[in-house]
Design a protein around this motif. Structure first.
Motif, PDB file in Angstrom:
ATOM      1  N   ARG A  29       0.811  -1.369  -0.117  1.00 38.16           N
ATOM      2  CA  ARG A  29      -0.128  -0.125  -0.021  1.00 38.16           C
ATOM      3  C   ARG A  29       0.800   1.323   0.083  1.00 38.16           C
ATOM      4  O   ARG A  29       0.587   2.338  -0.836  1.00 38.16           O
ATOM      5  N   ALA A  30       2.152   1.361   0.626  1.00 32.86           N
ATOM      6  CA  ALA A  30       2.659   2.351   0.880  1.00 32.86           C
ATOM      7  C   ALA A  30       3.733   2.515  -0.695  1.00 32.86           C
ATOM      8  O   ALA A  30       3.618   3.708  -1.167  1.00 32.86           O
ATOM      9  N   GLY A  31       3.724   1.388  -1.338  1.00 37.04           N
ATOM     10  CA  GLY A  31       4.391   1.352  -2.820  1.00 37.04           C
ATOM     11  C   GLY A  31       3.372   2.077  -3.474  1.00 37.04           C
ATOM     12  O   GLY A  31       3.515   3.063  -4.495  1.00 37.04           O
ATOM     13  N   ASP A  32       1.980   1.729  -3.522  1.00 36.86           N
ATOM     14  CA  ASP A  32       0.964   2.025  -4.201  1.00 36.86           C
ATOM     15  C   ASP A  32       0.690   3.669  -4.329  1.00 36.86           C
ATOM     16  O   ASP A  32       0.494   4.437  -5.042  1.00 36.86           O
ATOM     17  N   GLU A  33       0.691   4.077  -2.866  1.00 30.75           N
ATOM     18  CA  GLU A  33       0.449   5.466  -2.408  1.00 30.75           C
ATOM     19  C   GLU A  33       1.695   6.629  -3.093  1.00 30.75           C
ATOM     20  O   GLU A  33       1.308   7.736  -3.518  1.00 30.75           O
ATOM     21  N   LEU A  34       2.654   6.031  -3.360  1.00 33.80           N
ATOM     22  CA  LEU A  34       3.871   6.662  -4.159  1.00 33.80           C
ATOM     23  C   LEU A  34       3.840   6.652  -5.563  1.00 33.80           C
ATOM     24  O   LEU A  34       3.711   7.456  -6.345  1.00 33.80           O
ATOM     25  N   ALA A  35       3.468   5.252  -6.228  1.00 34.59           N
ATOM     26  CA  ALA A  35       3.688   5.029  -7.489  1.00 34.59           C
ATOM     27  C   ALA A  35       2.416   5.475  -8.360  1.00 34.59           C
ATOM     28  O   ALA A  35       2.547   6.272  -9.445  1.00 34.59           O
ATOM     29  N   LEU A  36       1.296   5.068  -7.741  1.00 36.10           N
ATOM     30  CA  LEU A  36       0.057   5.272  -8.722  1.00 36.10           C
ATOM     31  C   LEU A  36      -0.342   6.690  -8.741  1.00 36.10           C
ATOM     32  O   LEU A  36      -0.587   7.277 -10.114  1.00 36.10           O
ATOM     33  N   PRO A  37      -0.532   7.663  -7.742  1.00 35.30           N
ATOM     34  CA  PRO A  37      -1.102   8.981  -8.118  1.00 35.30           C
ATOM     35  C   PRO A  37       0.081   9.732  -8.796  1.00 35.30           C
ATOM     36  O   PRO A  37      -0.338  10.806  -9.479  1.00 35.30           O
ATOM     37  N   ASN A  38       1.180   9.384  -8.477  1.00 35.27           N
ATOM     38  CA  ASN A  38       2.387  10.238  -9.143  1.00 35.27           C
ATOM     39  C   ASN A  38       2.947   9.693 -10.378  1.00 35.27           C
ATOM     40  O   ASN A  38       4.003  10.199 -10.893  1.00 35.27           O
ATOM     41  N   ARG A  39       2.364   8.623 -10.941  1.00 29.67           N
ATOM     42  CA  ARG A  39       2.551   8.165 -12.194  1.00 29.67           C
ATOM     43  C   ARG A  39       4.216   7.756 -12.101  1.00 29.67           C
ATOM     44  O   ARG A  39       4.933   8.077 -13.142  1.00 29.67           O
TER      45      ARG A  39
END
Length: 501
Positions: free
Chosen positions: A469-479
């Motif tokens: 989830r921490a990785g998702d919160e970094l990668a997905l919104p910020n592309r």
């Protein structure tokens, strides 16, 4: 936790829903088709696009016929139906929907055979040929048709399951499956969607609710579960007033050597960032400056040439061992010392796993409730060569039960096998996290949670979810194309705060 069903159990859920709702089978098919169309029309909004709906003569084909009819009702004008009538068999619900579609203006073509040069002019294909009941490889005209369609550059959307794909059980290397951009699947993910064998065939999947009996699904006997956010929120514990560093435990991370101090820095930093009250890193003398410079919050316990210093074993709430240790004889001695002197659960990763694979006699000395965190190659070194991921998860289930351990088998949908014989599939994480050191971070996260008195099972489920989830919160919104482990570590406190809010 969402129970995941085999294809046979899905059919039983259909039958139970029909009998106990009650609802007729044709109405349940209509409901499923409406759920498919509801998702489809919100994401494929060009109603002038040419669409070919390929329908078998079973219930998946019946879904396809209903979908075609509903799409026309929604204003899609360039639509045709192709029926793959390669046998005399047809389900009654397929025949009912065939009669309904014949009353429309939708062009219907029946294929009774397929040549090697078969082609399709539509720009989008909806696959409703065989569905979830398949239990043998494609042969004959289906084999020829799928080979031809795979050669075309078409956007392809499957209804529930791509043609040729097994929902559960072993998928042979090189199996012939219709390659699809998207599966709109009914009620829940199919188990094999969550294993790497799906990668060459399925780009992504979306789940639509078709109203199968949740009572039946919750009571079904299955070892397979899909972890959802609400499950993690029930596990995660907020920090309370009047607590202190002693409240949250003391973790010891035995890791690193002269050349691989990065591994211990990542693991111990993750341990501290996830909330361990105290973190001590057992490192070589040469690593002290690096540790003090990078993580002044982490205490040091120095060792020489792979030998452990004198350790007050009872002082530590949890021990992690392995990242960056190397596989020399010193690591073997470290492991023996840990297993002989420490009775609480241990987190075992990386080189510690590789040493165990060469010294199998140590496996029965691992403290009960400990956690192994192998990737695929480490897992096979430990437990023997496997030809596919279905075999691996069955072995993980068996070994976790036999040894009284938790095994975290890392992949896109990381799987936790528990001593109770359950297999939990994690829903978080993304390809941007596929970079060196990410496993060291996961080891630190789980270690930090064990320090805080989470049970081993809860530490596995929460740790894997939180890490992804921490990785998702970094990668997905910020592309972001790549997310480095150090940034995941920095994100951990914020992500944990959201989950405990």
């Amino acid at each position: 936790m969402l129970p995941l069903l085999t294809s046979n159990q899905i059919r039983e859920a259909d039958a139970y829903t029909i009998a106990h709702e009650p609802v007729t089978s044709i109405d349940l098919m209509e409901r499923a088709s409406k759920a498919f169309v509801g998702w489809f029309i919100n994401h494929f909004q060009d109603k002038q696009q040419s669409i070919a709906v390929y329908c078998g003569t079973g219930n998946n084909g019946g879904d396809g016929l209903a979908i075609a009819r509903l799409l026309v009702d929604h204003g899609y004008t360039q639509l045709s139906v192709i029926i793959t009538r390669f046998s005399d068999k047809a389900s009654s619900d397929f025949n009912t929907n065939l009669n309904l579609i014949k009353a429309t203006n939708i062009p219907v073509t029946e294929l009774t055979h397929v040549a090697d040069d078969y082609s399709e002019s539509a720009s989008l294909i909806i696959d409703a040929m065989l569905g979830s009941g398949l239990n043998k490889p494609l042969t004959g005209h289906y084999q020829t048709l799928v080979k031809c369609l795979n050669c075309l550059n078409k956007t392809t959307v499957a209804v529930d399951v791509p043609t040729g794909f097994y929902t559960d059980g072993e998928i042979a290397t090189g199996a012939l499956v219709l390659r699809v951009d998207l599966v709109i699947t009914f009620q829940q993910p199919k188990i094999n969607f969550l294993l790497p064998e799906s990668g060459p065939h399925i780009n992504c999947f979306e789940v639509v609710d078709i109203g199968l009996s949740q009572e039946f699904i919750n009571e079904v006997n299955t070892p397979y579960y899909y972890v959802q956010e609400r499950d993690i929120r029930a596990i995660a514990k907020p920090r309370k007033h009047f607590s202190n560093k002693g409240t949250y435990g003391h973790a010891l991370v035995i890791a690193g050597k002269d050349e691989t101090m990065g591994a211990v820095l990542l693991a111990s930093s993750a341990c501290a960032h996830v909330g361990a009250g105290l973190t001590t890193a057992c490192v070589p003398q040469s690593g002290l400056v690096a540790l003090n410079s990078a993580m002044p919050e982490v205490m040091a316990l120095l060792r020489k040439q792979g030998e452990l210093p004198d350790i007050e074993w009872d002082k530590y709430s949890v021990i992690a061992v392995g990242p960056g240790l190397g596989t020399e004889d010193g690591t073997l001695q470290l492991l023996k010392a840990v297993f002989e002197n420490y009775t609480k659960p241990v987190v075992i990763d990386a080189d510690a796993l590789n040493v165990l694979s060469k010294h199998q006699e140590l496996l029965n000395k691992i403290p009960a409730g400990s956690i192994l965190t192998p990737h695929m190659k480490e897992f096979d070194r430990l437990f023997g060569l496997h030809h596919n991921w279905w075999q691996r998860i069955q072995t993980a289930k068996k070994k976790a039960q036999e040894m009284g351990l938790n095994i975290i088998l890392k992949n896109d949908y990381t799987i936790t096998a528990t001593p109770e014989g359950r297999l939990y599939f994690n829903a978080t994480g993304n390809p941007a996290m596929a970079t060196g050191g990410m496993g060291d971070v996961l080891t630190g996260v789980i270690t930090g949670l064990l320090a805080q008195k989470y049970t081993p099972e809860d530490a596995c489920l929460l740790g894997v979810y939180l890490h992804g989830r921490a990785g998702d919160e970094l990668a997905l919104p910020n592309r972001m194309h790549v997310v480095l482990p150090q940034y995941v570590i920095q994100q951990l406190p914020a992500t944990m705060a959201k989950l405990t809010a």
